[in-house]
Design a protein around this motif. Structure first.
Motif, PDB file in Angstrom:
ATOM      1  N   ASN A 111       0.840  -1.196   0.000  1.00  0.00           N
ATOM      2  CA  ASN A 111       0.000   0.000   0.000  1.00  0.00           C
ATOM      3  C   ASN A 111       0.878   1.250   0.000  1.00  0.00           C
ATOM      4  OD1 ASN A 111       0.738   0.542   2.792  1.00  0.00           O
ATOM      5  ND2 ASN A 111      -0.731  -1.058   3.360  1.00  0.00           N
ATOM      6  N   ARG A 112       0.234   2.392  -0.134  1.00  0.00           N
ATOM      7  CA  ARG A 112       0.962   3.658  -0.249  1.00  0.00           C
ATOM      8  C   ARG A 112       1.750   3.989   1.020  1.00  0.00           C
ATOM      9  NH1 ARG A 112       0.404   7.504  -4.059  1.00  0.00           N
ATOM     10  NH2 ARG A 112       1.266   9.560  -3.591  1.00  0.00           N
ATOM     11  N   ALA A 113       1.147   3.697   2.181  1.00  0.00           N
ATOM     12  CA  ALA A 113       1.813   4.007   3.452  1.00  0.00           C
ATOM     13  C   ALA A 113       3.124   3.231   3.581  1.00  0.00           C
ATOM     14  CB  ALA A 113       0.889   3.684   4.620  1.00  0.00           C
ATOM     15  N   GLU A 114       3.089   1.939   3.246  1.00  0.00           N
ATOM     16  CA  GLU A 114       4.311   1.139   3.329  1.00  0.00           C
ATOM     17  C   GLU A 114       5.324   1.579   2.274  1.00  0.00           C
ATOM     18  OE1 GLU A 114       3.995  -3.049   3.504  1.00  0.00           O
ATOM     19  OE2 GLU A 114       2.892  -3.037   5.398  1.00  0.00           O
ATOM     20  N   ALA A 115       4.823   2.012   1.118  1.00  0.00           N
ATOM     21  CA  ALA A 115       5.720   2.501   0.065  1.00  0.00           C
ATOM     22  C   ALA A 115       6.448   3.763   0.531  1.00  0.00           C
ATOM     23  CB  ALA A 115       4.930   2.785  -1.208  1.00  0.00           C
ATOM     24  N   GLU A 116       5.725   4.637   1.231  1.00  0.00           N
ATOM     25  CA  GLU A 116       6.339   5.863   1.754  1.00  0.00           C
ATOM     26  C   GLU A 116       7.403   5.534   2.802  1.00  0.00           C
ATOM     27  OE1 GLU A 116       2.950   8.001   3.121  1.00  0.00           O
ATOM     28  OE2 GLU A 116       2.463   8.834   1.134  1.00  0.00           O
ATOM     29  N   ASP A 117       7.092   4.566   3.677  1.00  0.00           N
ATOM     30  CA  ASP A 117       8.071   4.134   4.682  1.00  0.00           C
ATOM     31  C   ASP A 117       9.302   3.537   4.014  1.00  0.00           C
ATOM     32  OD1 ASP A 117       6.461   4.933   6.745  1.00  0.00           O
ATOM     33  OD2 ASP A 117       5.644   2.943   7.154  1.00  0.00           O
ATOM     34  N   ASN A 118       9.052   2.735   2.977  1.00  0.00           N
ATOM     35  CA  ASN A 118      10.160   2.085   2.284  1.00  0.00           C
ATOM     36  C   ASN A 118      11.043   3.104   1.564  1.00  0.00           C
ATOM     37  OD1 ASN A 118      11.060  -0.828   1.527  1.00  0.00           O
ATOM     38  ND2 ASN A 118      11.217   0.302  -0.385  1.00  0.00           N
ATOM     39  N   LEU A 119      10.408   4.153   1.032  1.00  0.00           N
ATOM     40  CA  LEU A 119      11.173   5.207   0.360  1.00  0.00           C
ATOM     41  C   LEU A 119      12.116   5.894   1.344  1.00  0.00           C
ATOM     42  CD1 LEU A 119      11.601   6.910  -2.247  1.00  0.00           C
ATOM     43  CD2 LEU A 119       9.865   8.481  -1.344  1.00  0.00           C
ATOM     44  N   GLN A 120      11.604   6.225   2.528  1.00  0.00           N
ATOM     45  CA  GLN A 120      12.435   6.886   3.534  1.00  0.00           C
ATOM     46  C   GLN A 120      13.570   5.966   3.994  1.00  0.00           C
ATOM     47  OE1 GLN A 120      11.993  10.116   4.041  1.00  0.00           O
ATOM     48  NE2 GLN A 120      10.260   9.945   2.637  1.00  0.00           N
ATOM     49  N   ASP A 121      13.244   4.690   4.241  1.00  0.00           N
ATOM     50  CA  ASP A 121      14.270   3.720   4.649  1.00  0.00           C
ATOM     51  C   ASP A 121      15.347   3.585   3.568  1.00  0.00           C
ATOM     52  OD1 ASP A 121      12.928   3.250   6.977  1.00  0.00           O
ATOM     53  OD2 ASP A 121      11.994   1.378   6.316  1.00  0.00           O
ATOM     54  N   SER A 146      25.238   2.455 -13.596  1.00  0.00           N
ATOM     55  CA  SER A 146      24.259   3.522 -13.406  1.00  0.00           C
ATOM     56  C   SER A 146      24.037   3.823 -11.928  1.00  0.00           C
ATOM     57  CB  SER A 146      22.928   3.112 -14.049  1.00  0.00           C
ATOM     58  OG  SER A 146      21.865   3.915 -13.590  1.00  0.00           O
ATOM     59  N   PHE A 147      24.104   5.104 -11.566  1.00  0.00           N
ATOM     60  CA  PHE A 147      23.846   5.502 -10.184  1.00  0.00           C
ATOM     61  C   PHE A 147      22.382   5.260  -9.827  1.00  0.00           C
ATOM     62  CE2 PHE A 147      22.678   8.844  -7.046  1.00  0.00           C
ATOM     63  CZ  PHE A 147      23.438   8.375  -5.989  1.00  0.00           C
ATOM     64  N   GLU A 148      21.498   5.549 -10.778  1.00  0.00           N
ATOM     65  CA  GLU A 148      20.074   5.305 -10.537  1.00  0.00           C
ATOM     66  C   GLU A 148      19.813   3.811 -10.351  1.00  0.00           C
ATOM     67  OE1 GLU A 148      15.683   6.116 -12.588  1.00  0.00           O
ATOM     68  OE2 GLU A 148      17.450   7.174 -13.316  1.00  0.00           O
ATOM     69  N   GLY A 149      20.489   2.989 -11.148  1.00  0.00           N
ATOM     70  CA  GLY A 149      20.354   1.541 -11.005  1.00  0.00           C
ATOM     71  C   GLY A 149      20.831   1.074  -9.642  1.00  0.00           C
ATOM     72  N   TRP A 150      21.910   1.678  -9.152  1.00  0.00           N
ATOM     73  CA  TRP A 150      22.448   1.359  -7.824  1.00  0.00           C
ATOM     74  C   TRP A 150      21.418   1.701  -6.742  1.00  0.00           C
ATOM     75  CZ3 TRP A 150      23.886   4.734  -3.724  1.00  0.00           C
ATOM     76  CH2 TRP A 150      24.661   4.149  -2.708  1.00  0.00           C
ATOM     77  N   MET A 151      20.775   2.851  -6.869  1.00  0.00           N
ATOM     78  CA  MET A 151      19.753   3.253  -5.900  1.00  0.00           C
ATOM     79  C   MET A 151      18.522   2.346  -5.978  1.00  0.00           C
ATOM     80  SD  MET A 151      19.723   7.409  -5.648  1.00  0.00           S
ATOM     81  CE  MET A 151      19.203   7.639  -7.335  1.00  0.00           C
ATOM     82  N   LYS A 152      18.160   1.939  -7.183  1.00  0.00           N
ATOM     83  CA  LYS A 152      16.999   1.065  -7.352  1.00  0.00           C
ATOM     84  C   LYS A 152      17.233  -0.287  -6.678  1.00  0.00           C
ATOM     85  CE  LYS A 152      14.879   2.966 -11.533  1.00  0.00           C
ATOM     86  NZ  LYS A 152      14.550   2.726 -12.962  1.00  0.00           N
ATOM     87  N   ARG A 153      18.458  -0.806  -6.782  1.00  0.00           N
ATOM     88  CA  ARG A 153      18.762  -2.091  -6.142  1.00  0.00           C
ATOM     89  C   ARG A 153      18.615  -1.982  -4.628  1.00  0.00           C
ATOM     90  NH1 ARG A 153      22.553  -2.225 -10.266  1.00  0.00           N
ATOM     91  NH2 ARG A 153      24.231  -1.410  -8.962  1.00  0.00           N
ATOM     92  N   ILE A 154      19.066  -0.870  -4.068  1.00  0.00           N
ATOM     93  CA  ILE A 154      18.924  -0.655  -2.626  1.00  0.00           C
ATOM     94  C   ILE A 154      17.448  -0.582  -2.252  1.00  0.00           C
ATOM     95  CG2 ILE A 154      19.225   1.059  -0.776  1.00  0.00           C
ATOM     96  CD1 ILE A 154      21.975   1.676  -1.928  1.00  0.00           C
ATOM     97  N   THR A 155      16.670   0.133  -3.049  1.00  0.00           N
ATOM     98  CA  THR A 155      15.241   0.311  -2.778  1.00  0.00           C
ATOM     99  C   THR A 155      14.496  -1.018  -2.826  1.00  0.00           C
ATOM    100  OG1 THR A 155      15.340   2.537  -3.743  1.00  0.00           O
ATOM    101  CG2 THR A 155      13.157   1.542  -3.502  1.00  0.00           C
ATOM    102  N   ILE A 156      14.790  -1.828  -3.833  1.00  0.00           N
ATOM    103  CA  ILE A 156      14.144  -3.140  -3.950  1.00  0.00           C
ATOM    104  C   ILE A 156      14.555  -4.036  -2.788  1.00  0.00           C
ATOM    105  CG2 ILE A 156      14.047  -5.266  -5.320  1.00  0.00           C
ATOM    106  CD1 ILE A 156      14.285  -3.495  -7.831  1.00  0.00           C
TER     107      ILE A 156
END
Length: 201
Positions: free
Chosen positions: A56-66, A83-93
Motif C-alpha cells: 500500500n501507499r503508506a508502506e511505500a512511503e516508509d520504504n522510500l524513507q528507509d 548507473s547511479f540510478e540503477g544502484w539506488m533502485k537495487r537498494i530500494t528493492i
C-alpha cells in the motif's frame, strides 16, 4: 536532426552527468543541501518502484524513507561504475524485500498444479495500468515479491531463490499462485467495469 542540435544535446547530457557526479561527491561528504537535492531529483522514480513492491501507499512511503537513509549511509561505496540510478533502485528493492522476507513462503506444488491455466484474454475489456498496479499490491507479500521479480524485473527462478532464500520450486509455486489470484482479480474487475458501463449507459 541537424548537426548543431546533436552537439547541443550532447553538451547538455555531459553537463547533467557532471552535475550528478558533483552532487554525489558532496553527498559523500554528508552535505545536507546536496542530500536534499538528490532526494528531490529521484524521489518520484523511487517511490513508483516502492509502490510496485509494497502492499500500500503508506508502506511505500516508509520504504522510500528507509531506502534513502540506506542510500546516504552507503553512498561512499558507490565507485562510479554502472548507473547511479540503477544502484539506488537495487537498494530500494532490497529494502522492500527485507520488509517481507521473514514471512513464510509456500512450499513447492506439483507439476500437475503448475499446468493450471493462468492466461488472461487481452481481447476482453482492458483494465488500466493503475488498476493493474492496485491488483498486484493486493497480492500476499510472498506472491507479490516473486511476481515482481520474475515478471517485471526479469529475474530467473534461480536468481529469485538466491535473493529471497527459498528453493527454485517454491519460487515457481509462488509465481503460479500469484498468477492464479491475479487472473481471478482481473476477471472480477472487468466484470464490475462492464456492469458499471451498462448501468451508466
Amino acid at each position: 536532426m541537424t548537426q548543431p542540435f546533436v552537439i547541443i544535446q550532447s553538451i547538455l547530457k555531459q553537463t547533467k552527468v557532471l552535475e550528478l557526479v558533483q552532487l554525489i561527491e558532496k553527498c559523500k561528504k554528508s552535505d545536507r543541501k546536496s542530500q536534499q537535492a538528490l532526494y528531490n531529483m529521484y524521489k518520484d522514480r523511487l517511490f513508483a518502484l516502492c509502490l510496485k513492491y509494497c502492499k500500500n501507499r503508506a508502506e511505500a512511503e516508509d520504504n522510500l524513507q528507509d531506502s534513502f537513509i540506506k542510500i546516504f549511509q552507503s553512498i561512499k561505496t558507490y565507485n562510479g561504475k554502472g548507473s547511479f540510478e540503477g544502484w539506488m533502485k537495487r537498494i530500494t528493492i532490497n529494502r522492500a524485500i527485507d520488509r517481507y522476507k521473514k514471512e513464510p513462503f509456500i512450499e513447492p506444488i506439483t507439476d500437475q498444479h503448475l499446468k493450471e491455466d493462468t492466461t488472461v484474454d487481452i481481447d476482453e475489456a482492458p483494465i488500466s495500468l493503475q488498476q493493474m498496479l492496485a491488483l498486484i499490491q493486493e497480492l500476499p507479500s510472498r506472491y507479490r515479491l516473486v511476481f515482481n521479480l520474475y515478471e517485471l524485473d526479469n529475474h530467473t527462478h534461480v536468481e529469485i531463490s538466491e535473493i529471497l532464500g527459498i528453493s527454485v520450486g517454491t519460487s515457481k509455486s509462488n509465481l503460479h499462485r500469484a498468477k492464479l489470484i491475479l487472473k481471478e482479480k482481473i476477471t472480477a474487475t472487468r466484470t464490475t467495469t462492464q456492469k458499471n458501463s451498462i448501468v451508466n449507459g
